[in-house]
Write an enzyme that holds these catalytic residues in place. Structure first.
Site, short mmCIF file in Angstrom:
data_model
loop_
_atom_site.label_atom_id
_atom_site.label_comp_id
_atom_site.label_asym_id
_atom_site.label_seq_id
_atom_site.Cartn_x
_atom_site.Cartn_y
_atom_site.Cartn_z
CG ASP A 80 11.04 -2.40 -11.05
OD1 ASP A 80 10.73 -2.91 -10.00
OD2 ASP A 80 9.90 -1.81 -11.53
CG HIS A 81 9.21 -6.24 -11.32
ND1 HIS A 81 8.34 -7.46 -10.74
CD2 HIS A 81 8.59 -5.40 -11.18
CE1 HIS A 81 7.56 -6.71 -10.00
NE2 HIS A 81 7.60 -5.41 -10.18
CG HIS A 178 2.48 -3.88 -10.88
ND1 HIS A 178 2.69 -5.60 -10.64
CD2 HIS A 178 3.51 -3.40 -10.23
CE1 HIS A 178 3.95 -5.38 -9.93
NE2 HIS A 178 4.38 -4.26 -9.81
N GLY A 179 -0.07 -0.69 -12.23
CA GLY A 179 -0.68 0.20 -12.93
C GLY A 179 -1.96 1.10 -12.73
N GLY A 209 3.34 -1.10 -7.20
CA GLY A 209 1.88 -0.64 -7.60
C GLY A 209 1.31 -0.04 -6.51
CB SER A 211 0.14 4.30 -9.21
OG SER A 211 1.31 4.31 -9.75
CG ASN A 230 9.07 -0.27 -7.08
OD1 ASN A 230 9.60 0.04 -5.76
ND2 ASN A 230 9.23 -0.92 -7.75
ZN LIG Z 1 6.64 -3.70 -9.61
#
Ligand SMILES: [Zn+2]
Length: 288
Positions: A80-81, A178-179, A209, A211, A230
């Site tokens: 990932d990344h 993200h987060g 991102g 979530s 993801n």
């Molecule tokens: Zn990501």
């Protein structure tokens, strides 16, 4: 069974669902998610970010591969990344079957050049590459490093990027951060933009991102062309929130086998909800 990222995503692209990519850097969490995906007959991707890889180390990978080989559902192990070519190359040497190169914070031409080099390397050993265009915002210090603001992916640029780099899948910026989101922030996905990008590129698209985005938006995105989503913060919060409770109940509790099962169960409740939302439950049969 162990497979490549591309063979997992192509089926999802054709059938119109999204495969979950769970960020994993802990054995108990990995084993819990693997059992869940077997039970729900969901293909899935083990996603490992370079920071997570530094934490868990390369010796973790043979265990993931062994578990994949005896699983009835398709599994891929994904970097990932990835930040640069050599990091991606090292992950391939260690047994990853799917990679991402993220040069999305660089100017377009530089992103193309870096991504193209990784594509040439990965394709030469039969592996696929996820690139990223546009930037996904970051909310807290635990979110992946990135811009604080979202730069939305422009459909025409996405077409040029795919043509010039040869990427197999593309992470797009359509309104996620993200987060975890701070209280009061209302994320919203631009689903019309997603439709435009999908129609223009016709390749598997990826959402990072996700979530805390509303369930119905995520569900629609998975039907409209997102084929990999993801999931990191949501499962980690569920796992460790339960762990805080378990540890608080008994100050002397110490055995992992007494502490972890309840945490895994709490995490898997969240993960199962995501899998059903993405429409990837019962999709393992499509791969046989
Ligand atoms: Zn990501």
């Amino acid at each position: 069974m162990l497979t490549t990222g591309d063979s997992i995503l192509q089926v999802a692209h054709e059938a119109g669902f999204a495969v979950p990519a769970f960020n994993i850097s802990d054995y108990a969490m990995f084993a819990g998610i693997a059992d869940l995906c077997d039970d729900l007959k969901s293909p899935w991707i083990v996603a490992i970010h370079p920071d997570e890889y530094d934490h868990i180390g390369p010796d973790f990978i043979p265990a993931v591969l062994a578990r994949a080989h005896r699983s009835p559902v398709p599994m891929a192990i994904h970097l990932d990344h990835g930040a640069h070519h050599d990091q991606v190359l090292t992950s391939i040497q260690h047994g990853f079957t799917s990679v991402m190169i993220d040069a999305s914070l660089k100017p377009f031409a530089e992103n193309v050049a870096i991504t193209k080099q990784v594509v040439e390397t990965a394709h030469s050993v039969g592996l696929s590459v996820e690139g990223e265009l546009g930037t996904i915002g970051a909310n807290d210090s635990y979110g992946e490093a990135g811009a604080a603001e979202i730069t939305y992916t422009v459909p025409e640029d996405a077409v040029r990027f795919v043509e010039q780099t040869g990427v197999d899948s593309l992470a797009v910026a359509i309104g996620t951060f993200h987060g975890l989101y701070p209280a009061g922030m209302k994320p919203e996905l631009k689903l019309d933009l997603l439709k435009e990008i999908k129609a223009a590129t016709n390749i598997p698209l990826v959402l990072h991102g996700g979530s805390s985005n509303p369930d119905d938006e995520i569900q629609q995105a998975a039907r409209l062309g997102i084929n990999k989503i993801n999931i990191s913060s949501d499962i980690k919060m569920a796992y460790h929130t339960k762990m805080r409770e378990v540890l608080a109940q008994d100050p002397k509790i110490r055995e992992p086998l007494a502490i972890q099962p309840d945490c895994v169960a709490a995490m898997n409740e969240v993960a199962a909800h995501k899998i059903r939302l993405f429409g990837s439950d019962d999709k393992a049969d499509l791969y046989s």
